[in-house]
Scaffold this active site. Structure first.
Site, PDB file in Angstrom:
ATOM      1  N   GLU A 158       0.813  -1.224   0.000  1.00 40.28           N
ATOM      2  CA  GLU A 158       0.000   0.000   0.000  1.00 40.28           C
ATOM      3  C   GLU A 158       0.844   1.270   0.000  1.00 40.28           C
ATOM      4  O   GLU A 158       0.424   2.311  -0.502  1.00 40.28           O
ATOM      5  CB  GLU A 158      -0.968   0.017   1.185  1.00 40.28           C
ATOM      6  CG  GLU A 158      -2.109  -0.993   1.079  1.00 40.28           C
ATOM      7  CD  GLU A 158      -1.753  -2.382   1.599  1.00 40.28           C
ATOM      8  OE1 GLU A 158      -0.563  -2.641   1.864  1.00 40.28           O
ATOM      9  OE2 GLU A 158      -2.676  -3.211   1.735  1.00 40.28           O
ATOM     10  N   PHE A 184     -11.555  -7.089  14.076  1.00 44.17           N
ATOM     11  CA  PHE A 184     -10.496  -7.587  13.200  1.00 44.17           C
ATOM     12  C   PHE A 184     -10.133  -6.516  12.168  1.00 44.17           C
ATOM     13  O   PHE A 184     -11.004  -5.962  11.507  1.00 44.17           O
ATOM     14  CB  PHE A 184     -10.968  -8.867  12.488  1.00 44.17           C
ATOM     15  CG  PHE A 184      -9.948  -9.401  11.516  1.00 44.17           C
ATOM     16  CD1 PHE A 184      -8.701  -9.815  11.953  1.00 44.17           C
ATOM     17  CD2 PHE A 184     -10.233  -9.456  10.159  1.00 44.17           C
ATOM     18  CE1 PHE A 184      -7.761 -10.294  11.057  1.00 44.17           C
ATOM     19  CE2 PHE A 184      -9.284  -9.936   9.261  1.00 44.17           C
ATOM     20  CZ  PHE A 184      -8.052 -10.347   9.712  1.00 44.17           C
ATOM     21  N   GLN A 185      -8.869  -6.231  12.055  1.00 43.34           N
ATOM     22  CA  GLN A 185      -8.344  -5.224  11.125  1.00 43.34           C
ATOM     23  C   GLN A 185      -8.919  -3.839  11.343  1.00 43.34           C
ATOM     24  O   GLN A 185      -9.125  -3.072  10.410  1.00 43.34           O
ATOM     25  CB  GLN A 185      -8.526  -5.670   9.671  1.00 43.34           C
ATOM     26  CG  GLN A 185      -7.725  -6.934   9.385  1.00 43.34           C
ATOM     27  CD  GLN A 185      -7.556  -7.238   7.927  1.00 43.34           C
ATOM     28  OE1 GLN A 185      -8.446  -6.976   7.116  1.00 43.34           O
ATOM     29  NE2 GLN A 185      -6.408  -7.801   7.576  1.00 43.34           N
ATOM     30  N   LYS A 211     -17.445  -0.406   6.230  1.00 43.33           N
ATOM     31  CA  LYS A 211     -17.906  -1.392   5.252  1.00 43.33           C
ATOM     32  C   LYS A 211     -19.425  -1.387   5.069  1.00 43.33           C
ATOM     33  O   LYS A 211     -19.927  -1.501   3.945  1.00 43.33           O
ATOM     34  CB  LYS A 211     -17.439  -2.789   5.664  1.00 43.33           C
ATOM     35  CG  LYS A 211     -17.769  -3.835   4.613  1.00 43.33           C
ATOM     36  CD  LYS A 211     -17.085  -5.162   4.873  1.00 43.33           C
ATOM     37  CE  LYS A 211     -17.320  -6.109   3.713  1.00 43.33           C
ATOM     38  NZ  LYS A 211     -16.676  -7.409   3.918  1.00 43.33           N
ATOM     39  N   MET A 216      24.738   7.962   2.033  1.00 42.25           N
ATOM     40  CA  MET A 216      24.611   9.237   2.740  1.00 42.25           C
ATOM     41  C   MET A 216      24.872   9.059   4.237  1.00 42.25           C
ATOM     42  O   MET A 216      25.471   9.912   4.881  1.00 42.25           O
ATOM     43  CB  MET A 216      23.219   9.835   2.493  1.00 42.25           C
ATOM     44  CG  MET A 216      23.069  11.243   3.004  1.00 42.25           C
ATOM     45  SD  MET A 216      24.315  12.354   2.304  1.00 42.25           S
ATOM     46  CE  MET A 216      23.417  13.032   0.927  1.00 42.25           C
TER      47      MET A 216
HETATM   48  C1  LIG Z   1      12.666   5.142   5.041  1.00 39.15           C
HETATM   49  C2  LIG Z   1      13.956   5.768   5.380  1.00 39.15           C
HETATM   50  N1  LIG Z   1      14.762   5.192   6.311  1.00 39.15           N
HETATM   51  C3  LIG Z   1      15.950   5.756   6.618  1.00 39.15           C
HETATM   52  C4  LIG Z   1      16.371   6.907   6.017  1.00 39.15           C
HETATM   53  C5  LIG Z   1      17.719   7.529   6.368  1.00 39.15           C
HETATM   54  N2  LIG Z   1      18.609   7.540   5.210  1.00 39.15           N
HETATM   55  C6  LIG Z   1      18.794   8.645   4.451  1.00 39.15           C
HETATM   56  S1  LIG Z   1      19.814   8.389   3.164  1.00 39.15           S
HETATM   57  C7  LIG Z   1      20.086   6.793   3.603  1.00 39.15           C
HETATM   58  C8  LIG Z   1      20.971   5.895   2.797  1.00 39.15           C
HETATM   59  C9  LIG Z   1      20.418   5.615   1.454  1.00 39.15           C
HETATM   60  O1  LIG Z   1      21.171   4.604   0.834  1.00 39.15           O
HETATM   61  P1  LIG Z   1      21.066   4.365  -0.726  1.00 39.15           P
HETATM   62  O2  LIG Z   1      19.646   4.266  -1.104  1.00 39.15           O
HETATM   63  O3  LIG Z   1      21.942   3.220  -1.094  1.00 39.15           O
HETATM   64  O4  LIG Z   1      21.593   5.720  -1.324  1.00 39.15           O
HETATM   65  P2  LIG Z   1      23.085   6.317  -1.354  1.00 39.15           P
HETATM   66  O5  LIG Z   1      23.160   7.339  -0.286  1.00 39.15           O
HETATM   67  O6  LIG Z   1      24.024   5.191  -1.126  1.00 39.15           O
HETATM   68  O7  LIG Z   1      23.216   6.914  -2.711  1.00 39.15           O
HETATM   69  C10 LIG Z   1      19.375   6.483   4.762  1.00 39.15           C
HETATM   70  C11 LIG Z   1      19.400   5.183   5.447  1.00 39.15           C
HETATM   71  C12 LIG Z   1      15.485   7.487   5.077  1.00 39.15           C
HETATM   72  N3  LIG Z   1      15.764   8.640   4.473  1.00 39.15           N
HETATM   73  N4  LIG Z   1      14.309   6.896   4.768  1.00 39.15           N
END
Ligand SMILES: Cc1ncc(C[n+]2csc(CCOP(=O)(O)OP(=O)(O)O)c2C)c(N)n1
Ligand SMILES: [Mg+2]
Lengths: 578, 164
Positions: A51, A113-114, A163, A485
């Site tokens: 979703e 439920f749900q 529902k 990052m």
């Molecule tokens: C749902 C979610 N969880 C955690 C984060 C924190 N976060 C920001 S950038 C990042 C790393 C992203 O890794 P990747 O997709 O491999 O991108 P890269 O930076 O390596 O290009 C994380 C964990 C986020 N932004 N969103």
């Protein structure tokens, strides 16, 4: 008068609201609605695999078209799975309507439920929400939901429908309201004439002006006016991450993005500006850095349709509450019909200064990173090649991380709605489903999802949705084998202690994975093959292609603002500061 | 500074929870909140008091206004206005000297004794919050006191009417 069941009313109301597509996932509480969808042919439903993706896809569709996107989910887990998508749309003011099934009225509050209190759970992340209590109210409520979602400052609206009120055996007259008027909500605003005049006067007197334009310009379809106004004034323009494309990225008047990973010239110009003209931008912390050190000499003129965005973080000297388009149109006509003009001498000096900044440290005057060599592919080069191959005309969605910032920096978006990313919430997992929404809206367009091996795995199940609905998106995976990052911050602030940002050889074979869904996967691990593979990828018009590109894991995103500093306190490379 | 804010809103289910949610979500504090339907039962009138600086108050008012169900928001503290709060107090009083003293106190503060038993009183008192606070100080030494306050109600003086 026509008698319809609640389920049929939902679908008919969607049709009358002009909705052709909705994304969703069925379940018990929504089954009457699903059956109603089955029995007609005008409103098309696209089945997703989670979703969250339904909401992101509806959101991507909306960002690309400006229309309201729609998602349909069931109660409980269906509703809670939608929450991340709703929060993402909320933070970026994207108009979507999310319809959720709810347990029957008689069971509400019984821990049925749900059962989840969807209105309660979503309350802080919606523009508005409704719990419909009578079949007779469904049509009017849906009409209101779309009206509220798209007017004023847009945002997500939730319609929760128990529902029993969609029961096929209970029929009520169907009435689609011709007009919606709410006494408590009068959204459209033209802006105070006196304030607009004061704004223009201040603009014309400016000696070091900057136009700081954000996502509000795109949402309000006001890019042409922004370009017109900026040309009249010959002012430099910077865009926020959400505003990219509002002003043409390849235009000489454009300074690039500002803020945390903004360009040197954009951040320098902001800091030294005597007048900042904020248009549909909200002084987010990813722009301002330390509020106390923010642009000390600037007088601020701010246009925003939402009064709460004005003077929230930074005090505005000339606040103008109104739509970006109406206010800018008024400003342009005042300037065209007035006698005063800009201070050309001062602007000449200002442009000289800006061009020196560009020359010294700009990322568009010279590469500021080591070149790619052999197996060491620089992520920046991937984006540049993507830009060249797609001739700057692709829709680019992205996830969150270094790849997102490289895309924002190196793909020059010349048109609004071309760049689609989760700026406010920063939702990993957004890129792929958002790309599906864009591709659905524009079947012939090239749609690229720039992602990382981390983010793509958060909604990778949607590759199956792409198969089912023939959505031939292109996935450009900047695979640095790390949560890049996070790793960058750990390099800079935690002495390289990579707490949980590495996968220890657990990554899947993305090529094989993609192929298992019936798509095409390609690996690129040498710079000499990059352009050729990129061309091959986009030449495969009607196929999903996953380009798994091994990029330099050591690379950082620069410039980067230094926390606690002003906007111009930047790291320019691993060793160099502004 | 203490502010009294009046809000006129649609009397819809969920409207109150949006107001309360807004305060907790944005880190604003509510000192008191009262709400009830008005003479027009499609409307609710809400009065809330909060202690915040001007900048925050400006945001609070804008945010309240932004709620879709909100029709009008007024900062009553900005103009001439009246404020009243209702307090009910139950006090244990067995000793006859204390009972007489409480009756005298009630008279001075304009309170009414509305229930009496051999060992207790219930008193009602209306006024601005300072007055109610002052009365409570006079009974601070008594051990068994139960207090319930309505929260502040406010209305502006003069020609202006807060309505649709
Ligand atoms: C749902 C979610 N969880 C955690 C984060 C924190 N976060 C920001 S950038 C990042 C790393 C992203 O890794 P990747 O997709 O491999 O991108 P890269 O930076 O390596 O290009 C994380 C964990 C986020 N932004 N969103
Ligand atoms: Mg990565």
């Amino acid at each position: 008068m026509e008698l319809l069941s609640g389920g049929d009313i939902v679908v008919r109301a969607l049709k009358d609201a002009g909705i052709r597509y909705l994304w969703g996932y069925p379940g018990g509480a929504a089954l009457h609605i699903y059956d109603a969808i089955f029995r007609q042919e005008e409103v098309h439903h696209l089945l997703v695999r989670h979703e969250q993706a339904a909401v992101h896809a509806a959101d991507g569709y909306s960002r690309a078209t400006g229309e309201v996107g729609t998602a349909l989910v069931t109660s409980g887990p269906g509703a809670t799975n939608a929450i991340t998508g709703i929060a993402t749309a909320y933070m970026d003011s994207i108009p979507i309507v999310v319809i959720s099934g709810q347990v029957p009225s008689s069971k509400i509050g019984q821990d049925a439920f749900q059962e989840t209190d969807m209105v309660g759970v979503s309350r802080p992340i919606v523009k508005h929400s409704f719990l419909v209590t009578r079949s007779e109210d469904i049509a009017e409520t849906i009409a209101r939901a779309y009206y509220i979602a798209k007017t004023g400052r847009p945002g997500p609206v939730v319609v929760d429908i128990p529902k029993d009120i969609t029961d096929p055996s209970y029929k009520v007259p169907y009435i689609w309201p011709k007009k919606i008027a709410l006494r408590s909500y009068q959204p459209s605003q033209r802006g105070h004439k006196g304030q607009i005049k004061r704004g223009v006067k201040t603009l014309l007197q400016a000696v070091k002006p900057v136009i700081y334009a954000g996502g509000g310009v795109i949402i309000d379809n006001a890019s042409d006016l922004l370009v017109d106004l900026a040309r009249q004034l010959n002012f430099p323009v910077t865009n926020t991450l959400m505003g990219l494309g509002a002003f043409p990225g390849s235009d000489p008047q454009f300074l690039g993005m500002l803020g945390m990973h903004g360009t040197y010239e954009a951040n320098m110009a902001m800091h030294e500006a005597d007048v900042i003209f904020a248009v549909g931008a909200r002084f987010d912390d990813r722009v301002t850095n330390d509020l106390d050190k923010f642009c000390p000499s600037a007088k601020i003129i701010q246009i925003d349709v939402d009064p709460t965005s004005i003077s929230k973080n930074i005090k505005s000297d000339i606040p103008i509450v109104g739509t970006c388009s109406s206010v800018m149109a008024e400003m342009i006509s005042i300037i065209k019909n007035g006698k005063s003009c800009v201070n050309e001498e001062a602007l000449k000096d200002w442009w000289l200064k800006i061009n020196t900044w560009r020359h010294n440290h700009g990322i568009y005057t010279k590469p500021r990173y080591e070149p790619s060599r052999g197996n060491l592919i620089k992520p920046q080069d991937v984006i540049k090649v993507l830009y060249d191959v797609t001739e700057g005309e692709a829709y680019v969605t992205s996830d969150v991380g270094q790849h997102q910032m490289f895309a924002a920096q190196y793909y020059l978006f010349d048109k609004p709605r071309q760049w689609i990313n989760s700026g406010g919430l920063g939702t990993m997992g957004f890129g792929l489903p958002a790309a599906m929404g864009v591709q659905l809206a524009f079947p012939e367009a090239s749609v690229a999802c720039v992602t990382g091996e981390g983010s793509i795995q958060m909604c990778i199940q949607e590759l199956s949705t792409c198969t089912q609905h023939q959505l031939p998106i292109k996935i450009i995976n900047l695979n640095n084998a790390a949560l890049g990052m996070v790793r960058q911050w750990q390099d800079m602030q935690y002495s390289g202690r990579y707490a949980q940002s590495l996968y220890e050889n657990s990554l899947p074979d993305f090529v094989a994975l993609t192929e298992s869904y019936g798509h095409i996967g390609m690996r690129v691990d040498h710079i000499d093959h990059l352009e050729e593979k990129m061309r091959e990828c986009f030449a495969l018009k009607d196929r999903v292609v996953f380009l798994d590109i091994r990029v330099d894991p050591e690379e950082h995103v620069y410039p980067m603002q230094i926390a606690g500093g002003s906007v111009r306190d930047l790291w320019l490379s691993k060793t160099e500061r502004s | 500074m203490k502010r009294i804010i009046s809000v006129l809103m649609e009397n819809e289910s969920g409207a109150l929870s949006r107001v309360v949610g807004l305060f907790s979500q944005r880190g604003y504090n509510i000192d008191s909140l009262t709400v009830a339907p008005t003479e027009d039962e499609t409307l609710s009138r809400l009065t809330l008091t909060t202690d915040s600086d001007d900048r925050k108050i400006e945001q609070i008012i804008k945010q309240l206004h932004k709620l879709i169900d909100t029709i009008k928001v007024v900062d009553l503290t900005g103009g001439s206005h009246l404020e009243r709060e209702l307090m009910l107090i139950k006090i244990r009083a067995v000793d006859s000297e204390i009972r007489t003293e409480l009756q005298r106190g009630a008279e001075i503060f304009g309170g009414n004794i509305i229930d009496v038993t051999p060992t207790s009183f219930v008193m009602e008192m209306v006024g601005n919050s300072d007055k109610l606070d002052a009365f409570l100080e006079t009974v601070a030494d008594i051990e068994d006191v139960e207090v319930v306050r309505s929260g502040v109600l406010g209305i502006s003086r003069g020609e202006k009417f807060l309505r649709v």
